[in-house]
Design a protein around this motif. Structure first.
Motif, PDB file in Angstrom:
ATOM      1  N   LEU A  23       0.818  -1.214   0.000  1.00 32.70           N
ATOM      2  CA  LEU A  23       0.000   0.000   0.000  1.00 32.70           C
ATOM      3  C   LEU A  23       0.851   1.263   0.000  1.00 32.70           C
ATOM      4  CD1 LEU A  23      -2.742  -1.103   2.546  1.00 32.70           C
ATOM      5  CD2 LEU A  23      -2.961  -0.912   0.078  1.00 32.70           C
ATOM      6  N   LYS A  24       2.161   1.103  -0.250  1.00 32.53           N
ATOM      7  CA  LYS A  24       3.128   2.198  -0.320  1.00 32.53           C
ATOM      8  C   LYS A  24       3.209   2.971   0.986  1.00 32.53           C
ATOM      9  CE  LYS A  24       2.620   2.732  -5.305  1.00 32.53           C
ATOM     10  NZ  LYS A  24       3.436   1.628  -5.599  1.00 32.53           N
ATOM     11  N   GLY A  25       3.174   2.255   2.084  1.00 31.42           N
ATOM     12  CA  GLY A  25       3.248   2.884   3.395  1.00 31.42           C
ATOM     13  C   GLY A  25       4.639   3.311   3.795  1.00 31.42           C
ATOM     14  N   PHE A  26       5.668   2.736   3.185  1.00 36.17           N
ATOM     15  CA  PHE A  26       7.033   3.103   3.538  1.00 36.17           C
ATOM     16  C   PHE A  26       7.534   4.310   2.747  1.00 36.17           C
ATOM     17  CE2 PHE A  26       7.016  -1.403   4.895  1.00 36.17           C
ATOM     18  CZ  PHE A  26       7.324  -1.193   6.222  1.00 36.17           C
ATOM     19  N   GLU A  27       6.723   4.826   1.848  1.00 36.22           N
ATOM     20  CA  GLU A  27       7.099   6.018   1.096  1.00 36.22           C
ATOM     21  C   GLU A  27       6.566   7.239   1.838  1.00 36.22           C
ATOM     22  OE1 GLU A  27       5.676   5.628  -2.880  1.00 36.22           O
ATOM     23  OE2 GLU A  27       6.620   3.675  -3.138  1.00 36.22           O
ATOM     24  N   ASN A  28       7.473   8.081   2.309  1.00 31.35           N
ATOM     25  CA  ASN A  28       7.037   9.246   3.085  1.00 31.35           C
ATOM     26  C   ASN A  28       7.113  10.528   2.279  1.00 31.35           C
ATOM     27  OD1 ASN A  28       9.796   9.468   3.000  1.00 31.35           O
ATOM     28  ND2 ASN A  28       9.987  10.212   5.082  1.00 31.35           N
ATOM     29  N   ASN A  42       5.581  14.232  10.132  1.00 28.75           N
ATOM     30  CA  ASN A  42       5.084  13.742  11.412  1.00 28.75           C
ATOM     31  C   ASN A  42       3.919  12.762  11.247  1.00 28.75           C
ATOM     32  OD1 ASN A  42       4.895  13.531  14.168  1.00 28.75           O
ATOM     33  ND2 ASN A  42       3.719  15.409  14.411  1.00 28.75           N
ATOM     34  N   GLN A  43       3.051  13.005  10.305  1.00 24.36           N
ATOM     35  CA  GLN A  43       1.908  12.110  10.117  1.00 24.36           C
ATOM     36  C   GLN A  43       2.349  10.747   9.603  1.00 24.36           C
ATOM     37  OE1 GLN A  43      -0.749  14.350   7.659  1.00 24.36           O
ATOM     38  NE2 GLN A  43      -1.627  15.417   9.408  1.00 24.36           N
ATOM     39  N   TRP A  44       3.453  10.701   8.863  1.00 17.99           N
ATOM     40  CA  TRP A  44       3.978   9.422   8.414  1.00 17.99           C
ATOM     41  C   TRP A  44       4.461   8.601   9.608  1.00 17.99           C
ATOM     42  CZ3 TRP A  44       9.270   7.677   8.047  1.00 17.99           C
ATOM     43  CH2 TRP A  44       9.399   6.464   7.379  1.00 17.99           C
ATOM     44  N   VAL A  45       5.129   9.255  10.561  1.00 15.55           N
ATOM     45  CA  VAL A  45       5.607   8.554  11.758  1.00 15.55           C
ATOM     46  C   VAL A  45       4.422   8.028  12.564  1.00 15.55           C
ATOM     47  CG1 VAL A  45       6.859   8.814  13.925  1.00 15.55           C
ATOM     48  CG2 VAL A  45       7.738   9.878  11.846  1.00 15.55           C
ATOM     49  N   TRP A  46       3.381   8.835  12.717  1.00 19.47           N
ATOM     50  CA  TRP A  46       2.202   8.380  13.463  1.00 19.47           C
ATOM     51  C   TRP A  46       1.505   7.224  12.750  1.00 19.47           C
ATOM     52  CZ3 TRP A  46       1.532   8.778  18.285  1.00 19.47           C
ATOM     53  CH2 TRP A  46       2.023   9.874  18.983  1.00 19.47           C
ATOM     54  N   SER A  47       1.462   7.266  11.430  1.00  9.97           N
ATOM     55  CA  SER A  47       0.833   6.147  10.720  1.00  9.97           C
ATOM     56  C   SER A  47       1.650   4.873  10.876  1.00  9.97           C
ATOM     57  CB  SER A  47       0.637   6.494   9.244  1.00  9.97           C
ATOM     58  OG  SER A  47       1.874   6.572   8.585  1.00  9.97           O
ATOM     59  N   LEU A  48       2.996   4.994  10.902  1.00  7.35           N
ATOM     60  CA  LEU A  48       3.831   3.824  11.160  1.00  7.35           C
ATOM     61  C   LEU A  48       3.571   3.255  12.549  1.00  7.35           C
ATOM     62  CD1 LEU A  48       7.361   4.723   9.753  1.00  7.35           C
ATOM     63  CD2 LEU A  48       5.805   2.975   8.938  1.00  7.35           C
ATOM     64  N   LEU A  84      -6.621  -0.249  14.214  1.00  5.28           N
ATOM     65  CA  LEU A  84      -5.401   0.562  14.209  1.00  5.28           C
ATOM     66  C   LEU A  84      -4.692   0.509  12.857  1.00  5.28           C
ATOM     67  CD1 LEU A  84      -3.627   0.094  17.648  1.00  5.28           C
ATOM     68  CD2 LEU A  84      -4.303   2.218  16.578  1.00  5.28           C
ATOM     69  N   MET A  85      -4.605  -0.668  12.261  1.00  2.94           N
ATOM     70  CA  MET A  85      -3.928  -0.787  10.971  1.00  2.94           C
ATOM     71  C   MET A  85      -4.672  -0.020   9.883  1.00  2.94           C
ATOM     72  SD  MET A  85      -2.306  -4.620  10.797  1.00  2.94           S
ATOM     73  CE  MET A  85      -3.841  -5.500  10.985  1.00  2.94           C
ATOM     74  N   VAL A  86      -5.984  -0.154   9.835  1.00  6.54           N
ATOM     75  CA  VAL A  86      -6.774   0.567   8.839  1.00  6.54           C
ATOM     76  C   VAL A  86      -6.668   2.081   9.069  1.00  6.54           C
ATOM     77  CG1 VAL A  86      -9.136   1.001   8.050  1.00  6.54           C
ATOM     78  CG2 VAL A  86      -8.345  -1.331   8.359  1.00  6.54           C
ATOM     79  N   SER A  87      -6.701   2.496  10.331  1.00 11.52           N
ATOM     80  CA  SER A  87      -6.582   3.923  10.642  1.00 11.52           C
ATOM     81  C   SER A  87      -5.213   4.472  10.247  1.00 11.52           C
ATOM     82  CB  SER A  87      -6.815   4.170  12.135  1.00 11.52           C
ATOM     83  OG  SER A  87      -8.093   3.752  12.511  1.00 11.52           O
ATOM     84  N   GLY A  88      -4.166   3.701  10.452  1.00 15.97           N
ATOM     85  CA  GLY A  88      -2.831   4.139  10.059  1.00 15.97           C
ATOM     86  C   GLY A  88      -2.706   4.330   8.564  1.00 15.97           C
ATOM     87  N   VAL A  89      -3.258   3.403   7.788  1.00 17.37           N
ATOM     88  CA  VAL A  89      -3.212   3.528   6.331  1.00 17.37           C
ATOM     89  C   VAL A  89      -4.066   4.701   5.869  1.00 17.37           C
ATOM     90  CG1 VAL A  89      -3.863   2.382   4.176  1.00 17.37           C
ATOM     91  CG2 VAL A  89      -2.647   1.117   5.939  1.00 17.37           C
ATOM     92  N   MET A  90      -5.227   4.880   6.488  1.00 20.39           N
ATOM     93  CA  MET A  90      -6.082   6.007   6.112  1.00 20.39           C
ATOM     94  C   MET A  90      -5.423   7.343   6.447  1.00 20.39           C
ATOM     95  SD  MET A  90      -9.871   4.553   7.101  1.00 20.39           S
ATOM     96  CE  MET A  90     -10.596   6.157   7.044  1.00 20.39           C
ATOM     97  N   ASN A  93      -2.702   7.982   3.792  1.00 20.18           N
ATOM     98  CA  ASN A  93      -3.274   8.348   2.498  1.00 20.18           C
ATOM     99  C   ASN A  93      -3.870   9.748   2.529  1.00 20.18           C
ATOM    100  OD1 ASN A  93      -2.518   5.985   1.247  1.00 20.18           O
ATOM    101  ND2 ASN A  93      -4.444   4.948   1.702  1.00 20.18           N
ATOM    102  N   LYS A  94      -4.499  10.119   3.641  1.00 16.39           N
ATOM    103  CA  LYS A  94      -5.066  11.460   3.787  1.00 16.39           C
ATOM    104  C   LYS A  94      -3.962  12.508   3.775  1.00 16.39           C
ATOM    105  CE  LYS A  94      -7.742  14.274   6.938  1.00 16.39           C
ATOM    106  NZ  LYS A  94      -8.358  14.368   8.261  1.00 16.39           N
ATOM    107  N   ALA A  95      -2.863  12.241   4.474  1.00 12.39           N
ATOM    108  CA  ALA A  95      -1.755  13.191   4.521  1.00 12.39           C
ATOM    109  C   ALA A  95      -1.107  13.325   3.151  1.00 12.39           C
ATOM    110  CB  ALA A  95      -0.715  12.741   5.553  1.00 12.39           C
ATOM    111  N   LYS A  96      -0.923  12.207   2.448  1.00 10.41           N
ATOM    112  CA  LYS A  96      -0.335  12.264   1.115  1.00 10.41           C
ATOM    113  C   LYS A  96      -1.235  13.017   0.133  1.00 10.41           C
ATOM    114  CE  LYS A  96       2.637   8.210   1.148  1.00 10.41           C
ATOM    115  NZ  LYS A  96       2.903   6.900   0.524  1.00 10.41           N
ATOM    116  N   ALA A  97      -2.545  12.789   0.229  1.00 15.04           N
ATOM    117  CA  ALA A  97      -3.467  13.488  -0.655  1.00 15.04           C
ATOM    118  C   ALA A  97      -3.493  14.987  -0.377  1.00 15.04           C
ATOM    119  CB  ALA A  97      -4.872  12.906  -0.511  1.00 15.04           C
ATOM    120  N   ALA A  98      -3.452  15.345   0.892  1.00 17.24           N
ATOM    121  CA  ALA A  98      -3.448  16.774   1.251  1.00 17.24           C
ATOM    122  C   ALA A  98      -2.169  17.451   0.770  1.00 17.24           C
ATOM    123  CB  ALA A  98      -3.603  16.936   2.759  1.00 17.24           C
ATOM    124  N   LEU A  99      -1.028  16.793   0.921  1.00 20.73           N
ATOM    125  CA  LEU A  99       0.222  17.379   0.460  1.00 20.73           C
ATOM    126  C   LEU A  99       0.310  17.413  -1.060  1.00 20.73           C
ATOM    127  CD1 LEU A  99       2.841  16.055   2.985  1.00 20.73           C
ATOM    128  CD2 LEU A  99       2.069  18.386   2.673  1.00 20.73           C
TER     129      LEU A  99
END
Length: 104
Positions: A23-28, A42-48, A84-90, A93-99
């Protein structure tokens, strides 16, 4: 609460990590303007933290309650870990979309 690091539990954890990778979670970073990249930060660290905490809850934790008739409440950890896992991915994705919108 106890931890069980059996072979099946390790496989479950590895599968969770591979799903996060798929799901490309390691790409910050997200692409910015003119070939630059913007870090999620920071949101990437929290999602991890959220995802790997949930993956640990799903795969490693056993929790028995009671003294005479012990009961395992692993189902609660499975449900909370999945949330927790679904929330982390969401969150990621929300942070990446906003940026991506801001950077474009």
């Amino acid at each position: 609460m106890s931890f069980n690091f059996g072979p099946v539990r390790l496989i479950i954890f590895i599968v969770c990590v591979l799903v996060f990778w798929a799901l490309k979670g390691f790409e910050n970073t997200v692409p910015g303007e003119e070939g630059t990249v913007v870090e999620v930060g920071n949101q990437w660290v929290w999602s991890l933290i959220m995802f790997f905490g949930g993956a640990a809850a799903v795969s490693f934790i056993d929790h028995y309650i009671g003294t005479l008739e012990r009961q395992n409440i692993r189902l609660v950890y499975l449900i909370l870990g999945a949330i927790l896992m679904v929330s982390g991915v969401m969150l990621l994705n929300k942070a990446k979309a906003a940026l991506a919108v801001v950077a474009a």
